[in-house]
Design a protein around this motif. Structure first.
Motif, PDB file in Angstrom:
ATOM      1  N   MET A  41     -48.665 -44.479  24.474  1.00  0.00           N
ATOM      2  CA  MET A  41     -48.120 -45.799  24.178  1.00  0.00           C
ATOM      3  C   MET A  41     -46.609 -45.758  23.976  1.00  0.00           C
ATOM      4  SD  MET A  41     -50.526 -48.012  21.656  1.00  0.00           S
ATOM      5  CE  MET A  41     -51.850 -49.048  22.348  1.00  0.00           C
ATOM      6  N   VAL A  42     -45.991 -46.926  24.205  1.00  0.00           N
ATOM      7  CA  VAL A  42     -44.605 -47.170  23.802  1.00  0.00           C
ATOM      8  C   VAL A  42     -44.671 -48.088  22.584  1.00  0.00           C
ATOM      9  CG1 VAL A  42     -42.387 -48.192  24.423  1.00  0.00           C
ATOM     10  CG2 VAL A  42     -43.717 -46.947  26.148  1.00  0.00           C
ATOM     11  N   LEU A  43     -44.070 -47.630  21.474  1.00  0.00           N
ATOM     12  CA  LEU A  43     -44.182 -48.366  20.215  1.00  0.00           C
ATOM     13  C   LEU A  43     -42.853 -48.999  19.816  1.00  0.00           C
ATOM     14  CD1 LEU A  43     -46.185 -45.697  18.162  1.00  0.00           C
ATOM     15  CD2 LEU A  43     -47.100 -47.673  19.398  1.00  0.00           C
ATOM     16  N   GLY A  44     -42.902 -50.217  19.296  1.00  0.00           N
ATOM     17  CA  GLY A  44     -41.740 -50.840  18.665  1.00  0.00           C
ATOM     18  C   GLY A  44     -41.746 -50.419  17.203  1.00  0.00           C
ATOM     19  N   LEU A  45     -40.647 -49.837  16.748  1.00  0.00           N
ATOM     20  CA  LEU A  45     -40.625 -49.250  15.405  1.00  0.00           C
ATOM     21  C   LEU A  45     -39.705 -50.058  14.497  1.00  0.00           C
ATOM     22  CD1 LEU A  45     -40.350 -45.566  16.641  1.00  0.00           C
ATOM     23  CD2 LEU A  45     -42.412 -46.745  15.823  1.00  0.00           C
ATOM     24  N   GLY A  46     -40.293 -50.681  13.489  1.00  0.00           N
ATOM     25  CA  GLY A  46     -39.559 -51.556  12.591  1.00  0.00           C
ATOM     26  C   GLY A  46     -38.664 -50.806  11.621  1.00  0.00           C
ATOM     27  N   THR A  47     -38.088 -51.566  10.698  1.00  0.00           N
ATOM     28  CA  THR A  47     -37.153 -51.002   9.720  1.00  0.00           C
ATOM     29  C   THR A  47     -37.570 -51.402   8.306  1.00  0.00           C
ATOM     30  OG1 THR A  47     -35.321 -51.001  11.299  1.00  0.00           O
ATOM     31  CG2 THR A  47     -34.721 -51.073   8.965  1.00  0.00           C
TER      32      THR A  47
ATOM     33  N   GLY B 241     -31.614 -56.175   6.850  1.00  0.00           N
ATOM     34  CA  GLY B 241     -30.465 -56.433   7.714  1.00  0.00           C
ATOM     35  C   GLY B 241     -30.680 -56.105   9.177  1.00  0.00           C
ATOM     36  N   ALA B 242     -31.936 -55.843   9.569  1.00  0.00           N
ATOM     37  CA  ALA B 242     -32.196 -55.436  10.969  1.00  0.00           C
ATOM     38  C   ALA B 242     -32.914 -56.526  11.763  1.00  0.00           C
ATOM     39  CB  ALA B 242     -33.031 -54.159  10.970  1.00  0.00           C
ATOM     40  N   LEU B 243     -32.907 -57.755  11.272  1.00  0.00           N
ATOM     41  CA  LEU B 243     -33.758 -58.806  11.825  1.00  0.00           C
ATOM     42  C   LEU B 243     -33.535 -59.072  13.308  1.00  0.00           C
ATOM     43  CD1 LEU B 243     -32.303 -61.922  12.164  1.00  0.00           C
ATOM     44  CD2 LEU B 243     -31.935 -61.472   9.754  1.00  0.00           C
ATOM     45  N   LEU B 244     -32.295 -58.951  13.801  1.00  0.00           N
ATOM     46  CA  LEU B 244     -32.057 -59.287  15.212  1.00  0.00           C
ATOM     47  C   LEU B 244     -32.793 -58.312  16.124  1.00  0.00           C
ATOM     48  CD1 LEU B 244     -30.681 -60.806  17.509  1.00  0.00           C
ATOM     49  CD2 LEU B 244     -28.640 -59.398  17.133  1.00  0.00           C
ATOM     50  N   LYS B 245     -32.598 -57.021  15.895  1.00  0.00           N
ATOM     51  CA  LYS B 245     -33.279 -56.018  16.726  1.00  0.00           C
ATOM     52  C   LYS B 245     -34.787 -56.065  16.491  1.00  0.00           C
ATOM     53  CE  LYS B 245     -29.362 -52.851  17.250  1.00  0.00           C
ATOM     54  NZ  LYS B 245     -28.904 -51.435  17.121  1.00  0.00           N
ATOM     55  N   GLU B 246     -35.196 -56.317  15.235  1.00  0.00           N
ATOM     56  CA  GLU B 246     -36.623 -56.400  14.931  1.00  0.00           C
ATOM     57  C   GLU B 246     -37.283 -57.545  15.683  1.00  0.00           C
ATOM     58  OE1 GLU B 246     -36.356 -56.780  10.697  1.00  0.00           O
ATOM     59  OE2 GLU B 246     -36.850 -54.673  10.367  1.00  0.00           O
ATOM     60  N   LYS B 247     -36.615 -58.691  15.743  1.00  0.00           N
ATOM     61  CA  LYS B 247     -37.213 -59.848  16.410  1.00  0.00           C
ATOM     62  C   LYS B 247     -37.276 -59.634  17.915  1.00  0.00           C
ATOM     63  CE  LYS B 247     -36.957 -64.530  14.837  1.00  0.00           C
ATOM     64  NZ  LYS B 247     -36.232 -65.812  14.691  1.00  0.00           N
ATOM     65  N   ILE B 248     -36.236 -59.020  18.489  1.00  0.00           N
ATOM     66  CA  ILE B 248     -36.247 -58.734  19.928  1.00  0.00           C
ATOM     67  C   ILE B 248     -37.411 -57.800  20.255  1.00  0.00           C
ATOM     68  CG2 ILE B 248     -34.989 -57.540  21.776  1.00  0.00           C
ATOM     69  CD1 ILE B 248     -32.382 -58.572  20.393  1.00  0.00           C
ATOM     70  N   VAL B 249     -37.581 -56.769  19.433  1.00  0.00           N
ATOM     71  CA  VAL B 249     -38.664 -55.803  19.662  1.00  0.00           C
ATOM     72  C   VAL B 249     -40.033 -56.452  19.423  1.00  0.00           C
ATOM     73  CG1 VAL B 249     -39.724 -53.695  18.717  1.00  0.00           C
ATOM     74  CG2 VAL B 249     -37.285 -53.726  19.286  1.00  0.00           C
TER      75      VAL B 249
ATOM     76  N   VAL C 277     -40.995 -59.570  19.724  1.00  0.00           N
ATOM     77  CA  VAL C 277     -41.414 -60.508  20.771  1.00  0.00           C
ATOM     78  C   VAL C 277     -41.556 -59.811  22.122  1.00  0.00           C
ATOM     79  CG1 VAL C 277     -40.406 -62.484  19.542  1.00  0.00           C
ATOM     80  CG2 VAL C 277     -39.117 -61.368  21.351  1.00  0.00           C
ATOM     81  N   SER C 278     -40.977 -58.604  22.256  1.00  0.00           N
ATOM     82  CA  SER C 278     -41.130 -57.853  23.517  1.00  0.00           C
ATOM     83  C   SER C 278     -42.480 -57.160  23.600  1.00  0.00           C
ATOM     84  CB  SER C 278     -40.034 -56.772  23.628  1.00  0.00           C
ATOM     85  OG  SER C 278     -38.759 -57.330  23.484  1.00  0.00           O
ATOM     86  N   ALA C 279     -43.123 -56.965  22.463  1.00  0.00           N
ATOM     87  CA  ALA C 279     -44.342 -56.161  22.411  1.00  0.00           C
ATOM     88  C   ALA C 279     -45.570 -56.958  22.831  1.00  0.00           C
ATOM     89  CB  ALA C 279     -44.550 -55.623  20.995  1.00  0.00           C
ATOM     90  N   LYS C 280     -46.545 -56.251  23.427  1.00  0.00           N
ATOM     91  CA  LYS C 280     -47.807 -56.919  23.766  1.00  0.00           C
ATOM     92  C   LYS C 280     -48.518 -57.358  22.487  1.00  0.00           C
ATOM     93  CE  LYS C 280     -48.612 -54.306  28.084  1.00  0.00           C
ATOM     94  NZ  LYS C 280     -47.814 -53.052  27.863  1.00  0.00           N
TER      95      LYS C 280
ATOM     96  N   PHE D 155     -39.863 -65.521  11.511  1.00  0.00           N
ATOM     97  CA  PHE D 155     -40.675 -65.008  12.627  1.00  0.00           C
ATOM     98  C   PHE D 155     -41.895 -65.913  12.717  1.00  0.00           C
ATOM     99  CE2 PHE D 155     -39.238 -60.444  13.531  1.00  0.00           C
ATOM    100  CZ  PHE D 155     -37.990 -60.620  12.943  1.00  0.00           C
ATOM    101  N   ILE D 156     -41.809 -66.894  13.634  1.00  0.00           N
ATOM    102  CA  ILE D 156     -42.855 -67.915  13.767  1.00  0.00           C
ATOM    103  C   ILE D 156     -43.729 -67.552  14.967  1.00  0.00           C
ATOM    104  CG2 ILE D 156     -43.257 -70.394  14.022  1.00  0.00           C
ATOM    105  CD1 ILE D 156     -41.545 -69.616  11.554  1.00  0.00           C
ATOM    106  N   ASP D 157     -45.047 -67.585  14.810  1.00  0.00           N
ATOM    107  CA  ASP D 157     -45.971 -67.269  15.927  1.00  0.00           C
ATOM    108  C   ASP D 157     -45.686 -65.891  16.523  1.00  0.00           C
ATOM    109  OD1 ASP D 157     -45.955 -70.694  17.113  1.00  0.00           O
ATOM    110  OD2 ASP D 157     -47.247 -69.670  15.665  1.00  0.00           O
ATOM    111  N   CYS D 158     -45.254 -64.935  15.691  1.00  0.00           N
ATOM    112  CA  CYS D 158     -44.976 -63.580  16.206  1.00  0.00           C
ATOM    113  C   CYS D 158     -46.103 -62.611  15.878  1.00  0.00           C
ATOM    114  CB  CYS D 158     -43.681 -63.047  15.577  1.00  0.00           C
ATOM    115  SG  CYS D 158     -42.199 -63.922  16.084  1.00  0.00           S
ATOM    116  N   ALA D 159     -46.570 -62.673  14.647  1.00  0.00           N
ATOM    117  CA  ALA D 159     -47.523 -61.650  14.187  1.00  0.00           C
ATOM    118  C   ALA D 159     -48.890 -61.856  14.836  1.00  0.00           C
ATOM    119  CB  ALA D 159     -47.646 -61.709  12.675  1.00  0.00           C
TER     120      ALA D 159
END
Ligand code: DER
Length: 226
Positions: free
Chosen positions: A22-28, A100-108, A110-113, A206-210
């Protein structure tokens, strides 16, 4: 009370969603950290994992866990993103950005399946706001005007986030203003309205993301599918 046990139990449950290759999006944040450390055991057991990190701090930890990191210019076929949250409401809307990482977190995210949110039970709230201000990432150009526009829209107090006595800078070089609201009745509407203010880069709503919510509680781990 020390909540790390609840964060860790949620993180261990999230491992069930991780498959070889897998390719994983890794939060902060501290909960994401528990997950990334838990991933280390999977890699040590021979699992091949690649990852996209949402901060330098996460990148360092992921590297130490043996996860191969994709860089900014790679294609990102993210299968599962896993991250914490500062607040979760009953509709699985989140406030994020405490770290303080919300921008990269949100991009990741919403990019994830699939986007999995890990929290300890104290993050669950009946409505967003009140106990946690909404972080909003703004560019520094004219930020005071941007802050005033946010205050007019939200009728709330906006505070520039500082670190060590200087304005906090995100990894993208932007500023964060924390917006103190007593209650966010319609987070989707607020997020849409905020995005019409030009100096705003991204909000911590983060609306309709989780897709999946995993909660560590004193009674054990609870998993919800949005
Ligand atoms: O800053 C962030 O978005 C973090 O993910 C935050 O939402 C949760 O941080 P914590 O896991 O340390 O509570």
């Amino acid at each position: 009370t020390d909540l790390s046990a609840y964060k860790r139990s949620a993180a261990l449950t999230a491992l069930d969603y991780v498959k070889d290759g897998m390719v994983l999006g890794l939060g902060t944040g501290s909960t994401a950290k528990e997950f990334i450390m838990a991933l280390g055991t999977k890699v040590a057991a021979g699992m091949k994992l690649r990852g996209v990190s949402t901060s330098r701090e996460t990148a360092t930890l992921a590297d130490r866990s043996g996860i191969v990191l994709l860089d900014d210019n790679d294609h990102w076929p993210i299968d599962v993103a896993v991250d914490g949250a500062d607040q979760v409401d009953p509709s699985f809307n989140l406030i994020k950005g405490g770290g303080g990482a919300l921008l990269k977190e949100k991009i990741v995210a919403v990019s994830a399946k699939q986007f999995i949110v890990l929290i300890d039970y104290t993050k669950r709230v009946p409505f967003l706001g009140k106990t946690f201000p909404l972080p909003i990432e703004v560019i520094s150009f004219g930020w005071r005007n941007t802050a005033r526009a946010i205050e007019a829209l939200t009728r709330s107090r906006v505070v520039l986030r500082e670190q060590a006595g200087a304005p906090f800078r995100t990894e993208s070089g932007n500023l964060i203003v924390d917006t103190h609201m007593a209650r966010i009745d319609n987070p989707r509407e607020l997020d849409a309205a905020l995005h019409h203010i030009p100096g705003i880069v991204e909000t911590g709503l983060f609306i309709d993301c989780a897709d999946v919510l995993i909660v560590g509680t004193p009674q054990g781990v609870e998993t919800y599918h949005a």
